[in-house]
Enzyme design. Structure first.
Site, PDB file in Angstrom:
ATOM      1  CD  GLU A 181       3.356  -1.365   6.380  1.00 11.25           C
ATOM      2  OE1 GLU A 181       3.175  -0.195   6.719  1.00 11.25           O
ATOM      3  OE2 GLU A 181       3.486  -1.703   5.182  1.00 11.25           O
ATOM      4  CG  HIS A 183       0.375   4.698   7.369  1.00 15.94           C
ATOM      5  ND1 HIS A 183      -0.682   4.064   6.762  1.00 15.94           N
ATOM      6  CD2 HIS A 183       1.452   3.906   7.142  1.00 15.94           C
ATOM      7  CE1 HIS A 183      -0.266   2.949   6.188  1.00 15.94           C
ATOM      8  NE2 HIS A 183       1.025   2.825   6.402  1.00 15.94           N
ATOM      9  CG  HIS A 204       8.799  -0.945   3.427  1.00 18.48           C
ATOM     10  ND1 HIS A 204       7.956  -1.983   3.726  1.00 18.48           N
ATOM     11  CD2 HIS A 204       8.168   0.182   3.865  1.00 18.48           C
ATOM     12  CE1 HIS A 204       6.855  -1.513   4.308  1.00 18.48           C
ATOM     13  NE2 HIS A 204       6.965  -0.204   4.414  1.00 18.48           N
ATOM     14  CG  HIS A 224      -0.419  -0.071   2.535  1.00 17.51           C
ATOM     15  ND1 HIS A 224      -0.970  -0.788   3.572  1.00 17.51           N
ATOM     16  CD2 HIS A 224       0.666   0.543   3.069  1.00 17.51           C
ATOM     17  CE1 HIS A 224      -0.256  -0.623   4.671  1.00 17.51           C
ATOM     18  NE2 HIS A 224       0.744   0.189   4.392  1.00 17.51           N
TER      19      HIS A 224
HETATM   20 FE   FE2 Z   1       2.140   1.197   5.630  1.00 21.08          FE
END
Ligand code: FE2
Length: 319
Positions: free
Chosen positions: A241, A59, A194, A12
């Site tokens: 995530e 977030h 990431h 996302h």
């Molecule tokens: Fe995220």
């Protein structure tokens, strides 16, 4: 009853949303990313779910460090796009399904998963980017109601992969006890590898990502045993995530048909992963996203061909 027919895993990455919103999808850098979702949009248009459950993380848009629920179920009638610093994304307001969400809350909480019930919530790129990738860019309305399920993966301690997987199973039980017949798809979003800050910023681990996708499809229970530290070490701080994909996977059959996979590096500073898993269809077998092959009682040779197609698509998108 409501029935989960498929699970979708999708990154996302916020920059994907920015590329969409700023008309950059034809630029070579972004075309590589969006090319991996062309067939997925066709699959979704053909699948036409009645409801989508989208597992994502907020977030700091709806929640702040003041209050971070581990699992928060969106039970409202609508969820406006959040202002993420440059104003809300130009996407339609997400319509919820309060009746089904209330049923899920009751079933899952009585099943001993203590969800937070959220009756007012804005949704950010964690939810809207995967929606765009699978449903395109509708002007006025998304094609189906959505139930957001926000998971804490931003502040220690996030839930374990095993807890997420078991929540997926509880969600499935909830849906199967809903009186109305509904076709449901469930999204697991985020990742893949990431890390956005610190000395290892920019870390991407394609080997680990691909192994995660392989196991997601064939041996998800193996993934439920991965400790947080392994996610952090192998997939970067934000790679955690990926536990959200296990909620999606837990809601599916033990054995699924992988009908599509895409992986490319990078989008912004993130590895982009995408997978579509279908529960077996009793009578007619599974269709491929491209509509090229139909697999029912067909032999293993067709299954092998399908796997080759998937891997060809995957390796084409891999850098
Ligand atoms: Fe995220």
């Amino acid at each position: 009853m409501a029935k989960i027919i498929a699970g979708i895993g999708s990154s996302h990455v916020p920059a994907i949303g920015a590329a969409l919103d700023n008309g950059k999808t034809e630029e070579p850098y972004w075309k590589r990313v969006f090319s991996g979702f062309v067939k997925s949009k066709e699959w979704m248009a053909e699948t036409k779910p009645d409801v989508a459950i989208v597992v994502y993380n907020d977030h700091a848009s709806a929640f702040s460090v003041d209050l971070i629920p581990t699992f928060a179920l969106g039970c409202a009638a609508e969820f406006p796009p959040a202002d993420e610093g440059w104003g809300p994304r130009p996407v339609p307001v997400v319509q919820g399904h309060p009746a089904l969400a209330a049923h899920i809350a009751q079933s899952v909480i009585l099943d001993e998963f203590d969800l937070t019930i959220v009756n007012k919530m804005e949704v950010d790129h964690g939810l809207t980017v995967p929606m765009n990738l699978l449903f395109g860019q509708p002007k006025d309305a998304w094609p189906c109601p959505v139930i957001p399920l926000a998971v804490n993966v931003v502040m220690y301690p996030p839930p374990t992969g095993h807890r997420c997987y078991m929540l997926g199973k509880a969600l499935r039980r909830a849906l199967e006890s809903y009186p109305e017949d509904l076709k449901v798809v469930i999204f697991g979003t985020g990742g893949l590898s990431h890390q956005i800050s610190g000395p290892r910023a920019g870390l991407i681990n394609s080997k680990w990502d691909k192994s995660f996708l392989d196991n997601l499809s064939k041996d998800p229970k193996k993934l439920t045993r991965i400790p947080h530290l392994e996610y952090m070490r192998e997939a970067g701080a934000e790679g955690i995530e990926m536990v959200m994909w296990l909620i999606m996977r837990g809601a599916l059959d033990d054995k699924v048909d992988e009908v599509y996979r895409f992986y490319t590096v990078p989008a912004s500073n993130t590895a982009v992963g995408h997978i579509i898993l279908e529960n077996a269809r009793k009578a007619s077998g599974t269709r491929k996203v491209a509509g090229k092959s139909k697999r029912g009682a067909a032999g293993k040779s067709r299954q092998a061909a399908a796997r080759k197609t998937i891997h060809r698509i995957a390796s084409k998108g891999t850098r």
